[in-house]
Motif scaffolding. Structure first.
Motif, PDB file in Angstrom:
ATOM      1  N   SER A   2       0.830  -1.188   0.000  1.00 38.30           N
ATOM      2  CA  SER A   2       0.000   0.000   0.000  1.00 38.30           C
ATOM      3  C   SER A   2       0.869   1.244   0.000  1.00 38.30           C
ATOM      4  N   ASP A   3       0.324   2.341  -0.545  1.00 37.09           N
ATOM      5  CA  ASP A   3       1.101   3.565  -0.704  1.00 37.09           C
ATOM      6  C   ASP A   3       1.635   4.101   0.621  1.00 37.09           C
ATOM      7  N   ASP A   4       0.854   3.934   1.712  1.00 41.23           N
ATOM      8  CA  ASP A   4       1.287   4.504   2.983  1.00 41.23           C
ATOM      9  C   ASP A   4       2.437   3.724   3.618  1.00 41.23           C
ATOM     10  N   LEU A   5       2.765   2.542   3.085  1.00 44.88           N
ATOM     11  CA  LEU A   5       3.900   1.772   3.586  1.00 44.88           C
ATOM     12  C   LEU A   5       5.063   1.738   2.603  1.00 44.88           C
ATOM     13  N   ARG A   6       4.875   2.327   1.427  1.00 46.81           N
ATOM     14  CA  ARG A   6       5.903   2.227   0.398  1.00 46.81           C
ATOM     15  C   ARG A   6       7.217   2.884   0.827  1.00 46.81           C
ATOM     16  N   HIS A   7       7.123   3.916   1.662  1.00 45.27           N
ATOM     17  CA  HIS A   7       8.334   4.612   2.085  1.00 45.27           C
ATOM     18  C   HIS A   7       9.208   3.761   2.997  1.00 45.27           C
ATOM     19  N   LEU A   8       8.675   2.624   3.454  1.00 50.55           N
ATOM     20  CA  LEU A   8       9.437   1.745   4.340  1.00 50.55           C
ATOM     21  C   LEU A   8      10.293   0.749   3.567  1.00 50.55           C
ATOM     22  N   SER A   9      10.128   0.704   2.270  1.00 51.80           N
ATOM     23  CA  SER A   9      10.863  -0.257   1.451  1.00 51.80           C
ATOM     24  C   SER A   9      12.368  -0.086   1.633  1.00 51.80           C
ATOM     25  N   GLY A  10      13.053  -1.210   1.843  1.00 51.42           N
ATOM     26  CA  GLY A  10      14.505  -1.201   1.970  1.00 51.42           C
ATOM     27  C   GLY A  10      15.025  -1.023   3.371  1.00 51.42           C
ATOM     28  N   LEU A  11      14.166  -0.647   4.330  1.00 52.54           N
ATOM     29  CA  LEU A  11      14.623  -0.462   5.704  1.00 52.54           C
ATOM     30  C   LEU A  11      14.779  -1.807   6.409  1.00 52.54           C
ATOM     31  N   PRO A  12      15.676  -1.888   7.402  1.00 49.18           N
ATOM     32  CA  PRO A  12      15.741  -3.104   8.221  1.00 49.18           C
ATOM     33  C   PRO A  12      14.416  -3.322   8.943  1.00 49.18           C
ATOM     34  N   VAL A  13      13.990  -4.581   9.041  1.00 45.21           N
ATOM     35  CA  VAL A  13      12.727  -4.923   9.682  1.00 45.21           C
ATOM     36  C   VAL A  13      13.015  -5.801  10.898  1.00 45.21           C
ATOM     37  N   VAL A  14      12.534  -5.394  12.066  1.00 43.77           N
ATOM     38  CA  VAL A  14      12.654  -6.155  13.304  1.00 43.77           C
ATOM     39  C   VAL A  14      11.284  -6.740  13.611  1.00 43.77           C
ATOM     40  N   ILE A  15      11.218  -8.059  13.797  1.00 48.26           N
ATOM     41  CA  ILE A  15       9.949  -8.737  14.055  1.00 48.26           C
ATOM     42  C   ILE A  15       9.874  -9.116  15.530  1.00 48.26           C
ATOM     43  N   GLY A  16       9.010  -8.448  16.281  1.00 46.21           N
ATOM     44  CA  GLY A  16       8.821  -8.762  17.690  1.00 46.21           C
ATOM     45  C   GLY A  16       9.138  -7.583  18.584  1.00 46.21           C
ATOM     46  N   SER A  17       8.333  -7.387  19.637  1.00 49.53           N
ATOM     47  CA  SER A  17       8.522  -6.229  20.515  1.00 49.53           C
ATOM     48  C   SER A  17       8.691  -6.633  21.970  1.00 49.53           C
ATOM     49  N   GLY A  18       9.299  -7.807  22.205  1.00 50.30           N
ATOM     50  CA  GLY A  18       9.778  -8.124  23.538  1.00 50.30           C
ATOM     51  C   GLY A  18      11.108  -7.415  23.767  1.00 50.30           C
ATOM     52  N   LEU A  19      11.827  -7.808  24.802  1.00 48.98           N
ATOM     53  CA  LEU A  19      13.066  -7.110  25.140  1.00 48.98           C
ATOM     54  C   LEU A  19      14.087  -7.178  24.011  1.00 48.98           C
ATOM     55  N   ALA A  20      14.207  -8.338  23.342  1.00 55.24           N
ATOM     56  CA  ALA A  20      15.199  -8.473  22.271  1.00 55.24           C
ATOM     57  C   ALA A  20      14.858  -7.566  21.088  1.00 55.24           C
ATOM     58  N   GLY A  21      13.602  -7.560  20.669  1.00 56.82           N
ATOM     59  CA  GLY A  21      13.203  -6.718  19.545  1.00 56.82           C
ATOM     60  C   GLY A  21      13.322  -5.242  19.854  1.00 56.82           C
ATOM     61  N   LEU A  22      12.887  -4.835  21.042  1.00 60.64           N
ATOM     62  CA  LEU A  22      12.971  -3.426  21.434  1.00 60.64           C
ATOM     63  C   LEU A  22      14.421  -2.967  21.526  1.00 60.64           C
ATOM     64  N   THR A  23      15.282  -3.821  22.081  1.00 60.18           N
ATOM     65  CA  THR A  23      16.687  -3.454  22.196  1.00 60.18           C
ATOM     66  C   THR A  23      17.321  -3.317  20.820  1.00 60.18           C
ATOM     67  N   THR A  24      16.956  -4.203  19.896  1.00 55.96           N
ATOM     68  CA  THR A  24      17.485  -4.102  18.535  1.00 55.96           C
ATOM     69  C   THR A  24      17.087  -2.772  17.906  1.00 55.96           C
ATOM     70  N   ALA A  25      15.808  -2.434  17.983  1.00 61.10           N
ATOM     71  CA  ALA A  25      15.333  -1.176  17.403  1.00 61.10           C
ATOM     72  C   ALA A  25      16.012   0.016  18.059  1.00 61.10           C
ATOM     73  N   TRP A  26      16.135  -0.019  19.378  1.00 57.66           N
ATOM     74  CA  TRP A  26      16.807   1.066  20.105  1.00 57.66           C
ATOM     75  C   TRP A  26      18.252   1.209  19.644  1.00 57.66           C
ATOM     76  N   ALA A  27      18.960   0.075  19.514  1.00 51.46           N
ATOM     77  CA  ALA A  27      20.385   0.099  19.202  1.00 51.46           C
ATOM     78  C   ALA A  27      20.667   0.438  17.741  1.00 51.46           C
ATOM     79  N   LEU A  28      19.657   0.380  16.878  1.00 50.50           N
ATOM     80  CA  LEU A  28      19.848   0.743  15.470  1.00 50.50           C
ATOM     81  C   LEU A  28      19.946   2.253  15.262  1.00 50.50           C
ATOM     82  N   ALA A  29      19.580   3.024  16.267  1.00 47.70           N
ATOM     83  CA  ALA A  29      19.627   4.492  16.136  1.00 47.70           C
ATOM     84  C   ALA A  29      21.021   4.955  15.732  1.00 47.70           C
ATOM     85  N   PRO A  30      21.107   5.954  14.874  1.00 49.60           N
ATOM     86  CA  PRO A  30      20.019   6.777  14.312  1.00 49.60           C
ATOM     87  C   PRO A  30      19.473   6.253  12.987  1.00 49.60           C
TER      88      PRO A  30
END
Length: 490
Positions: A2-30
């Motif tokens: 869908s058009d509203d998700l097209r801008h996400l193409s090519g970005l790293p995708v983290v699946i899951g929002s427990g401690l491991a997933g949240l830490t991964t997303a946090w540590a990917l900054a910026p």
């Protein structure tokens, strides 16, 4: 897409929002990333249910070497020595980092970390937040991630399958909140999908912990190891509840005793596999097993969460003996990864319980799981940031082709039967003939993810005829007798 998700193409995708997933997303900054969660952040994440805390050598009489030795000993001496040292060496800094991020660890009157003793540890080394450490730590990280502009969270989206091109990750197929199929194109996916304990009838896991991460990874050729090595927590509250409420190991560290028909029968602070087997032996002999926590000072304030859980089932922890039984708690095996959390499939990382790092060997040491989640997530994030189009060469064997099976996209119709089969064949004690029957029946269910993972588990248990750690074969007589003797209280 869908058009509203097209801008996400090519970005790293983290699946899951427990401690491991949240830490991964946090540590990917910026660096921008996408965080996919089937519910809201932290919803149905097993790390939210962890009671104990994070093990780390933080006291003057402790060391990371002792922590490593305890980890390997609890794991029946088969854990990966390099992995154990790498993760236990990082543990003190992990606790300090989380404290700096705002996690309110319990402190002594002198202001230092209040460290609890748990089974298998030779020192008091578990940093905790009351008896709801997992929820406090994970919620703190979730609050931070919500405010980070580099993270786009897709809440209500569930993972359907991984997409590959020429054997490498090229996208993920998701199911949107309205049931539509959505494909995100990406060459970097981090699985943080948790464990598979919901596949057993008696479990301390969320009902959604069905091993889907193992299923989707195995279907695209990722190597899977040690699925037969699953840990049964010895003190799940034996009440008619699914899942079974957990009675934290810290209760035994604080002095709670295990009684069978009123008699103490095991040293309570041995590793979990030994204590769980001893409890199972008593139950199998027709005895009632209880945990007696009545003598613990200030138990109702020190273990407020446990007290509330017991009260919900009509039990008063200050006055009643608490009926207990072993229940499936944790998977030591999973998707095999190297020190960077890389799997055998280029572009696919795995972190937390879905992964098999070698830290736990054949039995996880108490309070090492949240530690592993943070360390592996940070390693994956660093590798995702640095990953280029160069080679992908994890030090891992290739997957067994016999384990790579395609799937159907239909909804599972097998889960109740799967739970029955695994509970019978892959319980605390296993035997070859029952496992053979389980493998045969489950082989007809492999087009479904739950059936597929269950088949992989039973197959792994069948192919390992010798008892080690949490894998106990009644038809391995010498080892079985030795394990049984270890559990007797002397």
């Amino acid at each position: 897409m869908s058009d509203d998700l097209r801008h996400l193409s090519g970005l790293p995708v983290v699946i899951g929002s427990g401690l491991a997933g949240l830490t991964t997303a946090w540590a990917l900054a910026p660096h921008d990333c996408v965080l996919v969660t089937a519910g809201e952040l932290t919803q149905a994440a097993a790390s939210m249910w962890a009671q104990g805390g994070i093990a780390a050598a933080l006291s003057g009489d402790d060391s990371t070497s002792l922590h490593a030795a305890d980890t390997r000993r609890a794991g029946a001496q088969i854990g990966d020595t390099r992995t154990i040292r790498r993760i236990t060496d990082a543990a003190p800094d992990v606790v300090r980092l989380l404290a700096d991020l705002g996690v309110p660890f319990d402190r002594t009157t002198e202001g230092v970390f209040d460290l609890a003793l748990e089974g298998g540890h030779s020192r008091s080394r578990v940093a905790h937040c009351g008896d709801s450490s997992g929820a406090t730590i994970t919620s703190t990280l979730a609050g931070i991630v919500r405010r980070m502009p580099h993270v786009t969270t897709l809440a209500g989206f569930s993972l359907r399958r991984l997409l590959t091109t020429d054997g490498a990750i090229s996208g993920v197929e998701l199911t949107s909140p309205n049931g539509e199929s959505v494909v995100l194109q990406t060459n970097r996916v981090v699985l943080a999908t948790g464990g598979m304990g919901g596949l057993w009838s008696h479990t301390t896991n969320p009902s959604t912990a069905l091993g889907q991460g193992v299923a989707v990874a195995a279907r695209v050729g990722a190597r899977i190891d040690d699925l037969h090595l699953v840990q049964f927590h010895p003190t799940a509250l034996d009440v008619p509840a699914d899942p079974n409420p957990l009675l934290t190991e810290a209760l035994r560290g604080a002095g709670a005793l295990l009684l069978a028909d009123g008699e103490r029968f095991v040293h309570e602070l041995q590793p979990r596999d030994v204590v769980a087997a001893a409890v199972w032996e008593q139950l199998d002999a027709g005895r009632r097993v209880h945990l007696d926590a009545r003598a613990i000072p200030s138990v109702e304030t020190r273990f407020a969460g446990v007290c509330a859980s017991c009260a919900a089932h009509g039990l008063d922890i200050t006055r009643d003996l608490l009926p207990v039984r072993p229940a499936l708690h944790y998977a030591m095996g999973g998707v095999s990864v190297d020190e960077h959390a890389r799997t055998t499939v280029p572009g696919l990382w795995a972190v937390g319980e879905v992964s098999r790092t070698g830290l736990h060997g054949a039995n996880r040491l108490a309070s090492n799981s949240l530690l592993e989640a943070v360390v592996t997530a940070r390693a994956a994030a660093a590798d995702v940031r640095d990953c280029s189009s160069g080679g992908w060469h994890p030090d891992l064997l290739r997957a067994d082709p016999a384990t790579v099976v395609g799937r159907s996209l239909t909804v599972s119709a097998h889960l109740p039967r799967v739970r029955q089969i695994l509970s019978r064949a892959c319980g605390v004690v296993r035997d070859g003939s029952t496992l053979e029957d389980a493998v045969d029946e489950l082989s007809t269910m492999r087009s479904d993810d739950a059936g597929y993972v269950a088949w992989l588990i039973a197959r792994s248990a069948l192919l390992h005829p010798f008892s080690v750690g949490a894998h106990r074969r009644s038809d391995d007589r010498t080892a079985a007798e030795k394990c049984s003797a270890q559990g007797v209280f002397a």
